[in-house]
Design an enzyme around this catalytic site. Sequence first.
Site, PDB file in Angstrom:
ATOM      1  N   TYR A 103     -16.081  18.784 -13.615  1.00  0.00           N
ATOM      2  CA  TYR A 103     -16.563  17.633 -13.635  1.00  0.00           C
ATOM      3  C   TYR A 103     -17.536  17.219 -12.487  1.00  0.00           C
ATOM      4  CZ  TYR A 103     -16.102  12.480 -13.791  1.00  0.00           C
ATOM      5  OH  TYR A 103     -16.650  11.180 -13.666  1.00  0.00           O
ATOM      6  N   LYS A 135      -9.018   8.194 -18.486  1.00  0.00           N
ATOM      7  CA  LYS A 135      -9.325   8.580 -19.777  1.00  0.00           C
ATOM      8  C   LYS A 135      -8.222   8.297 -20.782  1.00  0.00           C
ATOM      9  CE  LYS A 135     -12.821   9.521 -17.385  1.00  0.00           C
ATOM     10  NZ  LYS A 135     -13.076  10.938 -16.598  1.00  0.00           N
ATOM     11  N   ASP A 185      -7.024  20.330 -12.833  1.00  0.00           N
ATOM     12  CA  ASP A 185      -7.501  18.989 -13.555  1.00  0.00           C
ATOM     13  C   ASP A 185      -7.109  18.997 -14.866  1.00  0.00           C
ATOM     14  OD1 ASP A 185      -8.903  16.862 -14.520  1.00  0.00           O
ATOM     15  OD2 ASP A 185     -10.546  17.002 -13.125  1.00  0.00           O
ATOM     16  N   ARG A 227       0.807  -1.247  -0.141  1.00  0.00           N
ATOM     17  CA  ARG A 227      -0.064   0.050   0.015  1.00  0.00           C
ATOM     18  C   ARG A 227       0.956   1.276   0.110  1.00  0.00           C
ATOM     19  NH1 ARG A 227      -1.495   1.453   4.856  1.00  0.00           N
ATOM     20  NH2 ARG A 227      -2.421  -0.485   5.410  1.00  0.00           N
TER      21      ARG A 227
HETATM   22  C1  LIG Z   1     -13.557  11.160 -15.197  1.00  0.00           C
HETATM   23  C2  LIG Z   1     -13.002  12.426 -14.744  1.00  0.00           C
HETATM   24  C3  LIG Z   1     -12.727  12.609 -13.263  1.00  0.00           C
HETATM   25  C4  LIG Z   1     -12.786  11.457 -12.382  1.00  0.00           C
HETATM   26  O1  LIG Z   1     -11.889  10.210 -12.820  1.00  0.00           O
HETATM   27  P1  LIG Z   1     -12.213   8.674 -12.133  1.00  0.00           P
HETATM   28  O2  LIG Z   1     -11.145   8.164 -12.735  1.00  0.00           O
HETATM   29  O3  LIG Z   1     -13.518   8.504 -12.889  1.00  0.00           O
HETATM   30  O4  LIG Z   1     -12.424   8.995 -10.638  1.00  0.00           O
HETATM   31  C5  LIG Z   1     -12.309  13.781 -12.807  1.00  0.00           C
HETATM   32  N1  LIG Z   1     -12.177  14.915 -13.579  1.00  0.00           N
HETATM   33  C6  LIG Z   1     -12.385  14.692 -14.966  1.00  0.00           C
HETATM   34  C7  LIG Z   1     -12.427  15.922 -15.927  1.00  0.00           C
HETATM   35  C8  LIG Z   1     -13.068  13.643 -15.508  1.00  0.00           C
HETATM   36  O5  LIG Z   1     -13.335  13.452 -16.826  1.00  0.00           O
END
Ligand SMILES: *Cc1c(COP(=O)(O)O)cnc(C)c1O
Length: 419
Positions: free
Chosen positions: A120, A220, A195, A68
């Site tokens: 988001y 993504k 982000d 971990r």
């Molecule tokens: C999908 C997404 C998240 C969250 O990520 P997860 O891997 O689904 O927890 C955060 N910010 C953006 C812009 C996203 O597209």
Amino acid sequence: MEEKLHPINDSNQIYSKKFQQMGFSTRAIHSGQQPDLIHGGVSTPIDLSTTFAQIAPGELKGKYDYSRAGNATRTSLEIQMAALEGGKYSQIFSSGLAATSAVITLLEVGDEVLCIDDVYGGTQRLFRKISAVSHGVVFRFEPLDDLETVKPSLSKKTKLVWLESPTNPTLKVTDLKKCIEIIKEFNKDIIVCVDNTFLSPFNCNPLSLGADIVVHSGTKYLGGHSDIIMGMVITNNSALNDRLYYLNKCIGAVPSPFDCYMMIRGIKTLGIRMAKANTNALAVASYLTKHKKVEKVLYPGLPDSKYHEVQKKQLRKGEGVGFGGVVSCYLKLDLKQIIKFIQNVKVWILAESLGAVESLINHPALMTHASVDPENRKKLGIHDNFIRFSVGIEDLEDLIGDLEQAFDAVDNEKNNTKF
Ligand SMILES: *Cc1c(COP(=O)(O)O)cnc(C)c1O
């Protein structure tokens, strides 16, 4: 005994230095990766061990004690990820939201966060429903793409500003450099977190524009094949990194070594995937602009987008760099026709998420943003005739041909019901 800090894998670090000044894909393929020291195996080993042999109590044989807290496969990914964003440090989490959650856990009760309003959906839910309610963090949501709103929204209690650019799904762009300058001028200790999921490190590196922390949903573009959920945090600030490592270990939202391996593998092709998605998306956006059933296209890559110049200015320099693979639009169709259109596409897949090799269509009001209350959705422009495309890397003519036949099928359907 002092608690150990983040275990650094020295041999990987030294090996990676060779590639530090090189191009994006060279760094993506080699940073943190090194042929196996015993057999020379070229691909990064998956170290599944949860625990590691010690020579004497507390004296480790290698660099790890419990998985971990770290393992060699995850360390390889940390180094690879930091190299892509031009950062010194990176921490890896089991999802984008786990990474976001760790960043918010840097704060204390009563601290204020200024957040872009069109953030988001999952981030918004975490902030509003969990951090604000259970942890006493105060949030303020403002349209920070309008730089006039930045300074009046800051207060003495503001400890962190959360930006996302472009936003999802309406693709608003913030001038990151200018926005961060305004924030730092107000109080240089405010942490600015961006982000960067939508552009990926191939298209933009927010640390170079003044951000303190960059967050990714690796789910993504980084993973890129719709088969790993993961999150990353990258920073140049060693104190922040130490704290984030500590939070990661204490909270335990860590990915498996196997997922880390899959992510490393995905990242190696990020450059060519992203370049293709960029050109495909621009072509799809231009096609939609000219279609008589389309009311308006939102894509910062289009020269007449009001965000075009700002976005262009803050892209990374390099061959294939572009405006990302997400395109949104308003259709001149009613909801019934839109559902027909969506069901008639054959290559595009109707699904949430974005950023993978396959192209996806999403109806935000009924899918990804269904949890946003209708009032807020209206304010953000997420109407029933609004569609979001995640353009993948298939052959462009097939993507456009498929949209064309699906648009035509809507008419046929309408005629059928008329007679
Ligand atoms: C999908 C997404 C998240 C969250 O990520 P997860 O891997 O689904 O927890 C955060 N910010 C953006 C812009 C996203 O597209």
